[in-house]
Design a protein around this motif. Structure first.
Motif, mmCIF file in Angstrom:
data_model
loop_
_atom_site.group_PDB
_atom_site.id
_atom_site.type_symbol
_atom_site.label_atom_id
_atom_site.label_comp_id
_atom_site.label_asym_id
_atom_site.label_seq_id
_atom_site.Cartn_x
_atom_site.Cartn_y
_atom_site.Cartn_z
ATOM 1 N N ILE A 52 0.853 -1.187 0.000
ATOM 2 C CA ILE A 52 0.000 0.000 0.000
ATOM 3 C C ILE A 52 0.890 1.239 0.000
ATOM 4 O O ILE A 52 1.803 1.363 0.824
ATOM 5 N N LYS A 53 0.618 2.146 -0.919
ATOM 6 C CA LYS A 53 1.428 3.355 -1.043
ATOM 7 C C LYS A 53 1.202 4.296 0.140
ATOM 8 O O LYS A 53 2.144 4.911 0.642
ATOM 9 N N TYR A 87 -3.214 -3.166 8.269
ATOM 10 C CA TYR A 87 -2.799 -2.407 7.083
ATOM 11 C C TYR A 87 -1.450 -1.719 7.219
ATOM 12 O O TYR A 87 -0.703 -1.616 6.239
ATOM 13 N N GLU A 88 -1.096 -1.233 8.404
ATOM 14 C CA GLU A 88 0.160 -0.485 8.508
ATOM 15 C C GLU A 88 1.379 -1.336 8.155
ATOM 16 O O GLU A 88 2.278 -0.859 7.438
ATOM 17 N N PRO A 89 1.450 -2.618 8.580
ATOM 18 C CA PRO A 89 2.621 -3.426 8.203
ATOM 19 C C PRO A 89 2.729 -3.709 6.701
ATOM 20 O O PRO A 89 3.760 -4.173 6.234
ATOM 21 N N ARG A 90 1.668 -3.443 5.951
ATOM 22 C CA ARG A 90 1.673 -3.644 4.500
ATOM 23 C C ARG A 90 1.870 -2.324 3.748
ATOM 24 O O ARG A 90 1.821 -2.310 2.519
ATOM 25 N N THR A 91 2.090 -1.241 4.481
ATOM 26 C CA THR A 91 2.174 0.098 3.886
ATOM 27 C C THR A 91 3.635 0.519 3.759
ATOM 28 O O THR A 91 4.389 0.478 4.739
ATOM 29 N N VAL A 92 4.015 0.919 2.541
ATOM 30 C CA VAL A 92 5.416 1.302 2.286
ATOM 31 C C VAL A 92 5.651 2.800 2.458
ATOM 32 O O VAL A 92 6.788 3.268 2.393
ATOM 33 N N HIS A 93 4.583 3.580 2.658
ATOM 34 C CA HIS A 93 4.705 5.028 2.921
ATOM 35 C C HIS A 93 5.489 5.738 1.819
ATOM 36 O O HIS A 93 6.300 6.626 2.095
ATOM 37 N N GLU A 94 5.223 5.365 0.569
ATOM 38 C CA GLU A 94 5.912 6.014 -0.543
ATOM 39 C C GLU A 94 5.129 7.196 -1.097
ATOM 40 O O GLU A 94 5.501 7.765 -2.123
ATOM 41 N N SER A 95 4.069 7.552 -0.424
ATOM 42 C CA SER A 95 3.438 8.857 -0.607
ATOM 43 C C SER A 95 3.791 9.702 0.597
ATOM 44 O O SER A 95 3.771 9.226 1.742
ATOM 45 N N SER A 96 4.089 10.966 0.346
ATOM 46 C CA SER A 96 4.421 11.864 1.455
ATOM 47 C C SER A 96 3.243 12.063 2.391
ATOM 48 O O SER A 96 3.415 12.475 3.535
ATOM 49 N N LEU A 97 2.019 11.762 1.909
ATOM 50 C CA LEU A 97 0.818 11.983 2.710
ATOM 51 C C LEU A 97 0.551 10.856 3.694
ATOM 52 O O LEU A 97 -0.411 10.923 4.453
#
Length: 770
Positions: free
Chosen positions: A599-600, A627-637
């Motif tokens: 997840i972006k 969901y957080e462990p699957r999130t790569v945080h590659e959006s600044s938002l």
């Protein structure tokens, strides 16, 4: 993650010249004043890696969309914030050799962005090929006193040897956007004038016909004795002044450069040149020190209201101040035609246009730290684009006044050129509806609904009613062919966040109609006539959708599914990815990303952030832990939303990790993309991660609530809020939480559910922390 900048609570400092990081540093040290801005390009010529950038708010070009094939409803252009005249040029030669930090021997270097004063400073000590050594001290200001004015103080001191120094102080309008689709020059230069006192060059944008005049004047001394200058012969795209001096060891050359950038957005075209000339002469008469003093005073007054103080963590302190500083450099709210581009005045990516980021992330920041009119200006911007939003929907086949607000815009027209976003990422419509609720809930200004809000809500609700359809098989309403906030999924069915946001909008619109009809029947009649609204028919349809909407859910995990069939994907956690895979968008093919579970940015969790009070804490916890462990945080938002929700869930380590990621996203270049500009809109999310996360701030039934949970490593946290005319100072330590009423009318506040009325007689409310 990059780690080459020094930690300081009020400054961003580069000690030693990191040429390989120069484009990143140019972004980080950018300046702006809400009207104009620029990247931190060197004044002298630089042959190394650089992205030259000077920008003027509201001036844009409709760059023809570049696609392989056309689709019905596809935007004809992609709006670009324009790279305007390069005004900071000082082309310097020492004994005939060009001063170029990429070629000279750099003996010492320090670059410093002073956020407290709003000044960019640089010290360089270099050695030329003939052994001559010079020291350079420069300062640059984008003036808040005169928002059309840029100033440079540039000092050269000869510290070894003697030299003939030649300097051409120039304005160059032969500029291009790095992101031009067809490598076009977007400007036509139509007049250049040079005389002994000043130079001006005027240009007009192709297609949009914005005109800009850039005017320059300089003053030069050596050892405080005036040096005469002469104009460069006017060229088609360049003007300037030149001088030549002979300096001995110990001599100091001081140059001041004053530049006015005036646009037809704010002045009559026929008056532009006269205005620019008069303004630059007035700036010279006032002098550099006058504007430096004013800059310091204006920023000192700003910081009184907007500062956040963190005790015991200088990295965190530097991070939040950097974010706040850049936000106030980008948008000041004094021109409703302007908005907040994802890169602000720091780069060209994303076109510099308006996204849903403004409503979802930026509005809370400006509502709480600026005058009420600033937040309202952001909403009125959308109201004034309502007819364009209706036209955008009509292009896609929608009728009856349904409105689809654009994903990207400069003037209300859709101008995004990726089909899966242009046509499918329609949750942006709901973010605009939510912003109306957020503004009224925070300010208590119910009149906004009658004046502007309801027209927008009706048009957005009409869109949702037509975009949703009834599934005979499910016997429920569904929404197909969607891209949610997670852009690593395209063309999915029943994105939970979009389905929920659509139905929330319908509910909110219905309730707003009922309230307005009861409280202000004259406005209700005016709006229903203007919109040709048929209450019984339309709200009846909306209520049926609300009652029978389908939301994907998994019983085993107890979570809302991001979309249909999400669990069919191979479920891998981010922590289990081999080293070198992240960022995915720079290491994986798009095909591989789309087939993965990663997840972006916050998607389901974006909904939980907006609607925290509509779900119990256990439901939030299950969804967050999934969901957080699957999130790569590659959006600044992304990180800020997770920081806020982690705080609510009493997960201090995760909240602190996500706070640092959002606060230092650009300072540490987490996603390897800071070189093309800062992530301005996500910086408002950084502010939210402090105030709404660690401060636990929410407005419920007109009462401003706080549930403070600061990181254990922090000794204290304090910030100010403007709430319904009252200024509050919130002070949180590990032992207690205190709210102080500094000014304004009586207000009710709450700490951990305990309420108190603050007034002139009772100005403080203090509670020990549990």
């Amino acid at each position: 993650m990059k780690d080459y900048l020094s930690v300081h609570p009020w400054k961003i400092i580069e000690e030693g010249f990191h040429a390989e990081m120069n484009k990143v540093t140019e972004s980080i040290f950018s300046l702006g004043n809400g009207r104009l801005g620029q990247r931190a390009n060197f004044e002298e010529y630089f042959s190394g890696e650089s992205l030259q950038g000077n920008y003027i708010g509201g001036v844009y070009y409709p760059d023809k969309t570049r696609v392989g094939w056309w689709k019905n409803g596809y935007p004809e252009y992609y709006a670009k914030v324009l790279n305007a005249a390069n005004w900071n040029i000082l082309d310097i030669h020492v004994n005939g050799e060009r001063l170029d930090l990429a070629q000279c021997k750099v003996l010492d270097f320090r670059r410093e962005l002073d956020m407290q004063e709003g000044v960019l400073r640089r010290f360089s000590k270099v050695e030329m090929s003939d052994g001559v050594q010079v020291e350079i001290n420069s300062q640059r200001i984008n003036s808040f006193e005169n928002k059309e004015l840029g100033l440079i103080s540039y000092q050269i001191k000869l510290i070894k040897g003697s030299a003939k120094i030649t300097c051409a102080a120039k304005i160059d309008f032969d500029v291009r956007n790095e992101d031009s689709n067809y490598e076009e020059n977007f400007w036509h230069q139509y007049r250049a004038i040079c005389n002994e006192d000043q130079c001006t060059i005027s240009a007009e944008t192709k297609k949009t016909a914005f005109q800009v005049t850039t005017a320059q004047t300089i003053s030069v001394t050596v050892n405080e004795k005036a040096v005469s200058t002469k104009p460069l012969p006017p060229a088609e795209t360049e003007v300037g002044s030149i001088f030549e001096v002979k300096c001995s060891e110990g001599d100091t050359l001081q140059l001041y450069k004053y530049v006015i950038l005036a646009s037809s957005l704010n002045h009559e075209k026929g008056a532009l040149e006269d205005h620019a000339i008069q303004s630059v002469q007035a700036a010279l008469a006032n002098g550099y020190d006058f504007y430096l003093t004013k800059q310091k005073e204006i920023w000192a007054n700003k910081w009184k209201d907007i500062d956040i103080t963190i005790e015991g963590d200088d990295q965190a302190q530097q991070g939040i101040r950097f974010n706040i500083f850049q936000l106030h450099q980008t948008y000041t709210g004094d021109d409703y035609r302007l908005n907040i581009g994802p890169k602000g005045f720091t780069g060209e990516r994303y076109g510099g246009s308006t996204y849903w980021d403004t409503e979802a992330y930026c509005l809370p920041f400006y509502m709480s730290t600026a005058e009420e009119s600033v937040g309202e200006a952001l909403l009125i911007y959308r109201y004034k684009h309502l007819q364009k939003a209706i036209e955008n929907a009509e292009k896609l086949g929608f009728t009856n006044g349904a409105a689809l607000y654009p994903m990207v815009t400069m003037n209300g027209e859709e101008c995004h050129n990726e089909w899966e976003i242009t046509f499918e990422e329609i949750h942006r419509n709901g973010a605009i509806a939510y912003a109306i609720y957020d503004y009224i809930n925070y300010t208590g200004k119910q009149s906004y609904m009658a004046e502007y809000g309801l027209e927008v809500l009706i048009a957005i609700s009409r869109f949702w009613a037509q975009r949703i359809h009834f599934s005979e098989k499910r016997q429920q309403y569904v929404m197909l062919g969607i891209t949610g906030p997670n852009e690593y999924e395209n063309n999915v069915n029943n994105n939970w966040y979009t389905n929920y946001l659509a139905c929330w909008t319908l509910r909110y619109t219905i309730q707003s109609i009922i309230d307005l009809k009861e409280d202000h029947p004259e406005h209700y009649e005016r709006i229903t006539q203007k919109t040709q609204f048929k209450e019984g028919i339309e709200t009846g349809s909306w209520l049926d959708i609300i009652d029978k909407m389908y939301y994907p859910y998994d019983e085993e995990y107890g979570i809302y599914l991001q979309q249909d069939n999400y669990l069919d994907k191979e479920q891998i956690l981010v922590k289990d990815l081999p080293e070198g895979n992240l960022p995915l968008n720079q290491n994986w093919s798009w095909d591989r990303i789309l087939r993965s579970c990663f997840i972006k940015q916050a998607d389901v969790l974006q909904g939980f952030f907006f609607f925290q009070d509509e779900f119990d804490i256990d439901t939030l916890r299950k969804n967050f832990l999934f969901y957080e462990p699957r999130t790569v945080h590659e959006s600044s938002l992304s990180p800020c939303i997770h920081a806020i929700l982690a705080s609510k869930l009493d997960m201090p380590e995760k909240a602190y990790e996500m706070y640092n990621r959002t606060a230092r996203l650009d300072l540490n270049d987490y996603n390897n993309d800071t070189e093309d500009g800062l992530h301005i809109t996500s910086m408002a999310g950084t502010w939210m991660s402090i105030v709404k996360g660690f401060g636990g701030m929410q407005v419920i039934n007109g009462i401003v609530h706080f549930e403070p949970k600061i990181p254990k490593s922090w000794k204290g946290l304090s910030f100010r809020l403007k709430f319904r005319g009252t200024v509050l100072d919130i002070v949180i330590t590990s032992e207690s939480s205190k709210i102080i009423r500094l000014s304004g009318p009586k207000v009710v506040v709450a700490i951990n559910g305990n309420e108190a009325a603050l007034s002139a007689e009772n100005t403080e409310f203090v509670l020990p922390n549990a």
